[in-house]
Design an enzyme around this catalytic site. Structure first.
Site, short mmCIF file in Angstrom:
data_model
loop_
_atom_site.label_atom_id
_atom_site.label_comp_id
_atom_site.label_asym_id
_atom_site.label_seq_id
_atom_site.Cartn_x
_atom_site.Cartn_y
_atom_site.Cartn_z
CE LYS A 114 -4.51 -1.42 1.41
NZ LYS A 114 -5.67 -1.20 2.27
CE LYS A 200 -5.41 -8.51 -2.05
NZ LYS A 200 -5.80 -8.24 -0.73
CE LYS A 203 -13.08 -4.99 0.20
NZ LYS A 203 -11.98 -4.36 0.91
P1 TYM Z 1 -10.31 -6.71 3.01
O1 TYM Z 1 -11.39 -5.69 3.10
O2 TYM Z 1 -9.16 -6.44 2.12
O3 TYM Z 1 -10.92 -8.11 2.57
C1 TYM Z 1 -12.04 -8.67 3.24
C2 TYM Z 1 -11.94 -10.17 3.29
O4 TYM Z 1 -11.89 -10.72 1.96
C3 TYM Z 1 -10.75 -11.54 1.80
N1 TYM Z 1 -10.25 -11.38 0.42
C4 TYM Z 1 -10.06 -12.38 -0.44
N2 TYM Z 1 -10.23 -13.70 -0.33
C5 TYM Z 1 -9.95 -14.46 -1.41
N3 TYM Z 1 -9.51 -13.95 -2.59
C6 TYM Z 1 -9.32 -12.62 -2.75
N4 TYM Z 1 -8.90 -12.12 -3.90
C7 TYM Z 1 -9.60 -11.77 -1.64
N5 TYM Z 1 -9.54 -10.43 -1.46
C8 TYM Z 1 -9.94 -10.20 -0.18
C9 TYM Z 1 -9.74 -11.03 2.82
O5 TYM Z 1 -8.79 -12.00 3.15
C10 TYM Z 1 -10.65 -10.68 3.98
O6 TYM Z 1 -10.96 -11.82 4.74
N6 TYM Z 1 -7.67 -6.09 7.19
C11 TYM Z 1 -8.88 -6.66 6.65
C12 TYM Z 1 -10.14 -6.21 7.36
C13 TYM Z 1 -10.12 -6.39 8.84
C14 TYM Z 1 -10.29 -7.60 9.55
C15 TYM Z 1 -10.26 -7.25 10.92
C16 TYM Z 1 -10.44 -8.91 9.15
C17 TYM Z 1 -10.02 -5.40 9.76
N7 TYM Z 1 -10.10 -5.90 11.02
C18 TYM Z 1 -10.39 -8.22 11.92
C19 TYM Z 1 -10.57 -9.89 10.15
C20 TYM Z 1 -10.54 -9.53 11.52
C21 TYM Z 1 -8.99 -6.27 5.19
O7 TYM Z 1 -8.50 -5.29 4.75
O8 TYM Z 1 -9.79 -7.08 4.47
#
Ligand code: TYM
Length: 336
Positions: A114, A200, A203
Site C-alpha cells: 500500500k 489477487k 475491491k
Molecule cells: P479486506 O477488506 O481487504 O478483505 C475482506 C476479506 O476478503 C478476503 N479477500 C479475499 N479472499 C480471497 N480472494 C481474494 N482475492 C480476496 N480479497 C480479499 C480477505 O482475506 C478478507 O478476509 N484487514 C482486513 C479487514 C479487517 C479484519 C479485521 C479482518 C479489519 N479488522 C479483523 C478480520 C478480523 C482487510 O483489509 O480485508
C-alpha cells in the site's frame, strides 16, 4: 466470558465487494452462527488509511451492510456493526501500539504494497493498520478469525501481540487475551484477477474487467469470464505455476459449486477452454443470483439498515468494553 467459541471478521468499505471477498470470507461466515458467537464488521476506521470521499464512504457502508445481509447473514444471529461505532476499538488499538515493535510493522507485506501504491500518503494509520486489526479481534475474545489467505500475516502478528501482552500481564489461568486462530478456507482463499491471474482480485482494482463484483449483472459476469486470460495449451488442469489463469477459474468453480478440483479436472478433461469458461460463468451467475435478488430491497430500507447497525454496536460494545476494562486494570489505570 462465554461458553460458545467466538468468531470475528471484517471487510474494509473501500471499492466494490468482489467474488474474492465472498469466496474467501463472507461465504465461510454463513454457517458459523449455528456454533459460534459471530461478530462481523465494516472497518471504516481502517478504510480511512487511504483517502476516502465522505459521501461515498457513507453510502458504501450501507451498500456493504445490505450485501452482508443479502448474502445470508441474519442480523439476529450475527452481530453486524460498524467499527467506528464501538469506541473500544480505537482505545485498545492505542494500548496495543505500545506493545508492537516498529520492526514488526515494517515487515507487513500489505503495508509495503500500500505504501508503494499511495506514495503521497504514507500515513501513520497505514503503518499501524495491523495493530487496529489486532484490537478488533482481541476485544471479542475471538477464538477463530475467518479470512482469506492475504490476512494470514496480520493474524500471526495479532497472535504475537496477544501472547506478548499475556506474558507480561496475565497469570496462567487468567490470561488477558484469547489467542486467535485463523480460519482459512481450503478452496477460494486466494481468488486471483481475471486479467492478471498472478495478483489477487481486489475491491479497488483500476481495471474493471480484472474483478468480478457481487453486483455485476449476469451478462457482465459471463463476458468478463469469457475474456479471462487463460494459458498456453488447451488442457484444463490445476497448476498455479504453469497455468495460473485456468487454475484460478478452477478454484472459482470449485468454491462456487462445492465440487473438488480433481473431480472438475476429470469432468473437463478433453474439453475446450470455451466450454469450461461457460460452465464457470454459469456457476458464478447461479451463485450470485439469490444475493442480487435480495439486495435491492434491503438497500432501499435505509432506516432498517441503520437499526441493524445501532443494535449491532450496542451488542458489540458489551463484549468489547468488558475486555477493555480488563486490559486497563491489568495496566494499572484507575478504574473509570
Ligand atoms: P479486506 O477488506 O481487504 O478483505 C475482506 C476479506 O476478503 C478476503 N479477500 C479475499 N479472499 C480471497 N480472494 C481474494 N482475492 C480476496 N480479497 C480479499 C480477505 O482475506 C478478507 O478476509 N484487514 C482486513 C479487514 C479487517 C479484519 C479485521 C479482518 C479489519 N479488522 C479483523 C478480520 C478480523 C482487510 O483489509 O480485508
Amino acid at each position: 466470558m462465554n461458553n460458545r467459541p467466538t468468531v470475528l471478521s471484517g471487510i474494509q468499505p473501500s471499492g466494490r465487494l468482489t467474488l474474492g471477498n465472498y469466496l474467501g470470507a463472507i461465504k465461510n461466515w454463513l454457517p458459523l452462527s449455528a456454533t459460534h458467537d459471530c461478530y462481523y464488521m465494516l472497518v471504516d476506521l481502517h478504510a480511512i488509511t487511504v483517502r476516502q470521499d465522505p459521501a461515498v464512504l457513507r453510502e458504501r457502508c450501507y451498500e456493504f451492510l445490505a450485501l452482508y445481509i443479502a448474502c445470508g447473514l441474519d442480523p439476529k444471529n450475527n452481530v453486524l456493526f460498524v467499527q467506528s461505532h464501538v469506541a473500544a476499538h480505537a482505545r485498545l488499538s492505542w494500548v496495543l501500539n505500545c506493545y508492537t515493535q516498529f520492526g514488526e510493522l515494517s515487515r507487513m507485506t500489505q503495508f509495503k504494497d500500500k505504501s508503494a501504491k499511495h506514495v503521497d500518503n504514507i500515513n501513520a494509520g497505514l503503518f499501524g493498520y495491523p495493530v487496529l486489526m489486532a484490537a478488533d479481534i482481541l476485544l471479542y475474545d475471538a477464538t477463530h478469525v475467518p479470512v482469506g489467505d492475504d490476512q494470514k500475516q496480520h493474524l500471526e502478528l495479532t497472535r504475537d501481540i496477544a501472547q506478548r501482552f499475556n506474558n507480561i500481564y496475565g497469570a496462567p489461568k487468567h490470561e488477558i487475551f484469547v489467542v486467535p486462530e485463523p480460519m482459512i478456507p481450503p478452496v477460494g482463499a486466494r481468488i486471483m484477477g481475471l486479467q492478471d491471474p498472478t495478483a489477487k482480485m481486489s475491491k479497488s482494482d483500476d481495471a474493471e474487467t480484472n474483478a468480478l463484483y457481487l453486483l455485476d449483472p449476469p451478462d457482465t459476469i459471463t463476458r468478463k469470464i469469457k475474456r479471462a486470460v487463460t494459458d498456453v495449451g488447451a488442457e484444463v488442469r490445476f497448476d498455479i505455476a504453469e497455468k495460473p489463469g485456468v487454475s484460478n477459474l478452477l478454484s472459482i468453480l470449485a468454491a462456487t459449486t462445492g465440487e473438488s478440483i480433481p473431480a472438475l479436472e476429470e469432468r473437463f478433461a478433453g474439453s475446450q477452454y470455451g466450454a469450461f469458461k461457460a460452465a464457470v460463468a454459469e456457476a458464478v451467475v447461479e451463485c450470485l443470483k439469490p444475493v442480487q435478488a435480495r439486495y435491492q430491497e434491503l438497500r432501499e430500507d435505509r432506516d432498517g439498515l441503520l437499526a441493524v447497525l445501532r443494535d449491532g454496536a450496542e451488542r458489540a460494545a458489551v463484549r468489547a468494553d468488558a475486555t477493555l476494562k480488563r486490559v486497563h486494570e491489568a495496566l494499572g489505570f484507575i478504574p473509570e
